[in-house]
Design an enzyme around this catalytic site. Structure first.
Site, PDB file in Angstrom:
ATOM      1  N   CYS A 116     -10.953  23.152 -12.084  1.00 48.20           N
ATOM      2  CA  CYS A 116      -9.945  24.205 -12.225  1.00 48.20           C
ATOM      3  C   CYS A 116      -9.147  23.851 -13.473  1.00 48.20           C
ATOM      4  O   CYS A 116      -9.457  22.888 -14.177  1.00 48.20           O
ATOM      5  CB  CYS A 116      -9.066  24.275 -10.988  1.00 48.20           C
ATOM      6  SG  CYS A 116      -7.938  22.908 -10.894  1.00 48.20           S
ATOM      7  N   ASP A 308       2.573  17.375  -8.136  1.00 48.90           N
ATOM      8  CA  ASP A 308       2.820  18.814  -7.946  1.00 48.90           C
ATOM      9  C   ASP A 308       4.237  19.220  -8.348  1.00 48.90           C
ATOM     10  O   ASP A 308       4.553  20.407  -8.323  1.00 48.90           O
ATOM     11  CB  ASP A 308       2.581  19.216  -6.489  1.00 48.90           C
ATOM     12  CG  ASP A 308       1.097  19.166  -6.152  1.00 48.90           C
ATOM     13  OD1 ASP A 308       0.756  19.284  -4.961  1.00 48.90           O
ATOM     14  OD2 ASP A 308       0.294  18.970  -7.074  1.00 48.90           O
ATOM     15  N   ARG A 400      -0.396  32.153  -5.136  1.00 50.22           N
ATOM     16  CA  ARG A 400      -1.323  31.344  -4.329  1.00 50.22           C
ATOM     17  C   ARG A 400      -0.550  30.398  -3.423  1.00 50.22           C
ATOM     18  O   ARG A 400      -1.030  30.029  -2.359  1.00 50.22           O
ATOM     19  CB  ARG A 400      -2.232  30.504  -5.242  1.00 50.22           C
ATOM     20  CG  ARG A 400      -3.166  31.334  -6.078  1.00 50.22           C
ATOM     21  CD  ARG A 400      -4.154  30.450  -6.780  1.00 50.22           C
ATOM     22  NE  ARG A 400      -4.719  29.482  -5.832  1.00 50.22           N
ATOM     23  CZ  ARG A 400      -5.600  28.546  -6.208  1.00 50.22           C
ATOM     24  NH1 ARG A 400      -5.953  28.441  -7.453  1.00 50.22           N
ATOM     25  NH2 ARG A 400      -6.082  27.719  -5.318  1.00 50.22           N
TER      26      ARG A 400
HETATM   27  C1  EPZ Z   1      -4.429  17.783  -3.229  1.00 47.55           C
HETATM   28  O1  EPZ Z   1      -5.525  18.110  -4.054  1.00 47.55           O
HETATM   29  C2  EPZ Z   1      -3.473  18.948  -3.311  1.00 47.55           C
HETATM   30  N1  EPZ Z   1      -4.144  20.147  -2.803  1.00 47.55           N
HETATM   31  C3  EPZ Z   1      -3.049  19.170  -4.773  1.00 47.55           C
HETATM   32  O2  EPZ Z   1      -2.090  20.224  -4.776  1.00 47.55           O
HETATM   33  C4  EPZ Z   1      -2.377  17.888  -5.260  1.00 47.55           C
HETATM   34  O3  EPZ Z   1      -2.053  18.045  -6.623  1.00 47.55           O
HETATM   35  C5  EPZ Z   1      -3.338  16.704  -5.092  1.00 47.55           C
HETATM   36  O4  EPZ Z   1      -3.764  16.605  -3.710  1.00 47.55           O
HETATM   37  C6  EPZ Z   1      -2.698  15.377  -5.467  1.00 47.55           C
HETATM   38  O5  EPZ Z   1      -1.549  15.172  -4.691  1.00 47.55           O
HETATM   39  C7  EPZ Z   1      -4.248  20.315  -1.455  1.00 47.55           C
HETATM   40  O6  EPZ Z   1      -3.798  19.495  -0.670  1.00 47.55           O
HETATM   41  C8  EPZ Z   1      -4.933  21.567  -1.003  1.00 47.55           C
HETATM   42  P1  EPZ Z   1      -7.014  14.537  -4.730  1.00 47.55           P
HETATM   43  P2  EPZ Z   1      -6.875  17.220  -3.978  1.00 47.55           P
HETATM   44  O7  EPZ Z   1      -8.374  14.565  -4.130  1.00 47.55           O
HETATM   45  O8  EPZ Z   1      -7.067  16.692  -2.624  1.00 47.55           O
HETATM   46  C9  EPZ Z   1      -9.717  12.451  -8.000  1.00 47.55           C
HETATM   47  C10 EPZ Z   1      -1.164  22.258  -5.454  1.00 47.55           C
HETATM   48  O9  EPZ Z   1      -0.568  22.487  -6.503  1.00 47.55           O
HETATM   49  N2  EPZ Z   1     -10.824  12.633  -7.061  1.00 47.55           N
HETATM   50  O10 EPZ Z   1      -5.940  13.771  -4.042  1.00 47.55           O
HETATM   51  O11 EPZ Z   1      -7.959  18.014  -4.608  1.00 47.55           O
HETATM   52  C11 EPZ Z   1      -9.188  13.771  -8.536  1.00 47.55           C
HETATM   53  O12 EPZ Z   1      -9.946  14.190  -9.653  1.00 47.55           O
HETATM   54  C12 EPZ Z   1      -2.436  21.436  -5.478  1.00 47.55           C
HETATM   55  O13 EPZ Z   1      -0.780  22.613  -4.314  1.00 47.55           O
HETATM   56  C13 EPZ Z   1     -12.090  12.120  -7.383  1.00 47.55           C
HETATM   57  O14 EPZ Z   1     -12.273  11.536  -8.442  1.00 47.55           O
HETATM   58  O15 EPZ Z   1      -6.505  16.016  -4.944  1.00 47.55           O
HETATM   59  C14 EPZ Z   1      -7.767  13.431  -8.916  1.00 47.55           C
HETATM   60  O16 EPZ Z   1      -7.762  12.816 -10.198  1.00 47.55           O
HETATM   61  C15 EPZ Z   1      -2.918  21.192  -6.898  1.00 47.55           C
HETATM   62  N3  EPZ Z   1     -13.114  12.307  -6.516  1.00 47.55           N
HETATM   63  C16 EPZ Z   1      -7.364  12.381  -7.881  1.00 47.55           C
HETATM   64  O17 EPZ Z   1      -8.597  11.883  -7.316  1.00 47.55           O
HETATM   65  C17 EPZ Z   1     -12.949  12.946  -5.312  1.00 47.55           C
HETATM   66  O18 EPZ Z   1     -13.910  13.068  -4.541  1.00 47.55           O
HETATM   67  C18 EPZ Z   1      -6.504  12.936  -6.747  1.00 47.55           C
HETATM   68  O19 EPZ Z   1      -7.175  14.072  -6.242  1.00 47.55           O
HETATM   69  C19 EPZ Z   1     -11.651  13.452  -4.999  1.00 47.55           C
HETATM   70  C20 EPZ Z   1     -10.613  13.276  -5.879  1.00 47.55           C
END
Ligand code: EPZ
Length: 420
Positions: A116, A308, A400
């Site tokens: 995204c 966030d 959203r």
């Molecule tokens: C959650 O996303 C939230 N979304 C996000 O909020 C939030 O920014 C994020 O956590 C961090 O706090 C929901 O809860 C629906 P992550 P998520 O997996 O789970 C890497 C908003 O604005 N990663 O904790 O997708 C990833 O690339 C949204 O409400 C991997 O490498 O985030 C990132 O750098 C935006 N491999 C880091 O970990 C994976 O398999 C944290 O991502 C998974 C993640």
């Protein structure tokens, strides 16, 4: 195309009620896949992402009623295991159906969520963990095809290489229905993850270590769970956004229906910037300051400073009396609001993952473009204090995750209108 129009300069006053947390509501909804009979959820925020996920569950054969922030959902007749691209592409948190579908049916097909605006957002940690639980996973023309050969996932010890919020949630749900004990290490500790664990525990699943980075989950071996009625926790990110709105417009406002303990790192930083806060059980009052102090911030996982809220506090820092630095450590591309803020007159340098905000910037209204959910709220904050009119385009990003934002801000004196 519709846009949000804001005439800057108004002082705000009054009270705002905070809605239920979108990022807690999403896993609570997909937990219904683990359930038998009706699951009742109160304080569900009526935002686009929630409606998209409910639509996906219905597409899989589930039924639901969602009225006045109350949800009744029933997945007894769930007959599909395929989460189609058309729905997943609009909301990447749809990945949260993967763990529950695989745990319940022994098979699942979920469109690989694209990246995204804020980053590539891989799901490799979700998939690696499911493979540890015995799943065989193939990527077939853009779909994750997961199969549990014996029909049941096995409890396993899983160490997450990185802390992942939805990764933790996916595996917690899968482990709840697995055969045997799962030990999850380096699990996310966000309040939204805790609420999911508490729901499962209150519904009879034996979980130890809730709120810590290590969980022990005793699976039901595919016996569906009668999920207890639950109330979504307050949205800590929405709360922080409105506190920034008060801060940047030098206003007194009180936010209600909030849990201050979920906001500690943000409240600490706002206090360091000079603002006086009065904290009560379920509300926070903020008082204005004449001089906003600059700040140093690094985003990190909970309970650290939330990524966030990074965009919103970047906007606030443009009004500080001095230079602030904000380092974004979680996502590789979460500074897109900066280009738009510069167009409004902000003086910000970007080097790698660190933004240096010069402060004392007079902002001027103009046409700007929202790029992602939190960047759009950062532009709203800029519009509230800018001279003249700010028109925020691609405003669907905002809807959203923020329930009734225009109405909530208008009710406390902002000059903000949604223009079709
Ligand atoms: C959650 O996303 C939230 N979304 C996000 O909020 C939030 O920014 C994020 O956590 C961090 O706090 C929901 O809860 C629906 P992550 P998520 O997996 O789970 C890497 C908003 O604005 N990663 O904790 O997708 C990833 O690339 C949204 O409400 C991997 O490498 O985030 C990132 O750098 C935006 N491999 C880091 O970990 C994976 O398999 C944290 O991502 C998974 C993640």
């Amino acid at each position: 195309m519709s846009y949000l129009s804001i005439k800057g300069g108004n002082r705000l006053s009054g009270e705002i009620d905070i809605s239920g947390a979108k990022n807690s509501a999403l896993p609570l909804i997909t937990a219904s896949i683990l359930a038998k009979d009706d699951f009742l959820v109160d304080n569900l925020p009526n935002v686009v992402d929630i409606n998209v996920l409910l639509n996906l569950i219905e597409n899989l054969g589930g039924e639901y009623e969602f009225k006045k922030n109350k949800l009744k959902i029933n997945t007894n007749n769930l007959h599909h295991i395929k989460a189609v691209y058309d729905i997943v592409k609009t909301m990447r948190a749809s990945i949260l159906v993967l763990g529950p579908l695989l745990a319940r049916f022994g098979e699942a097909m979920v469109s690989l969520p694209g990246g995204c605006a804020i980053g590539e957002r891989p799901v490799d940690l979700h998939l690696k963990a499911l493979e540890k639980m015995g799943a065989i996973i193939n990527i077939e023309s853009g779909y994750i095809h997961a199969i549990a050969p014996s029909g049941t996932l096995k409890g396993a010890e899983i160490i997450f290489d990185k802390i992942t919020v939805t990764g933790s949630e996916n595996i917690i749900m899968a482990a709840a229905l697995a055969d045997g004990v799962s030990k999850l290490i380096n699990v996310a500790k966000e309040p939204e993850v805790v609420q999911l664990c508490e729901l499962l525990k209150n519904s009879g699943v034996d979980i130890k270590g809730i709120g810590s980075s290590e969980l022990e989950i005793y699976g039901t071996n595919k016996e569906l769970i009668k999920l207890e009625k639950t109330t979504v926790i307050p949205d800590r990110i929405e709360a922080a956004t409105y506190l920034c709105a008060a801060a940047i417009t030098r206003s007194n406002i009180t936010i209600n229906k909030v849990n201050p303990s979920h906001l500690s790192s943000f409240l600490e930083k706002i206090t360091q910037m000079g603002f006086e806060l009065e904290k009560f059980d379920t509300s926070i009052k903020i008082n204005p300051v004449s001089k906003i102090k600059p700040i140093e911030i690094t985003t990190t996982e909970y309970p650290g400073f939330p990524t966030d809220i990074q965009a919103q506090i970047t906007t606030l820092a443009t009004q500080a009396d001095g230079t602030s630095t904000i380092e974004e450590k979680l996502f590789e591309n979460r500074f897109m609001h900066i280009a738009e803020l510069r167009r409004m007159g902000a003086d910000i340098n970007l080097k790698g993952h660190t933004a240096t905000i010069m402060g004392n910037s007079e902002l001027f209204g103009t046409d700007v473009m929202a790029t992602d959910l939190r960047a759009s709220s950062a532009l709203v904050l800029a519009g509230l204090v800018a001279k003249g009119d700010t028109n925020i385009h691609r405003i669907y990003h905002l809807h959203r995750g923020y329930e009734n934002l225009e109405k909530k801000l208008r009710n406390i004196g902002a000059n903000i209108n949604f223009v079709e």
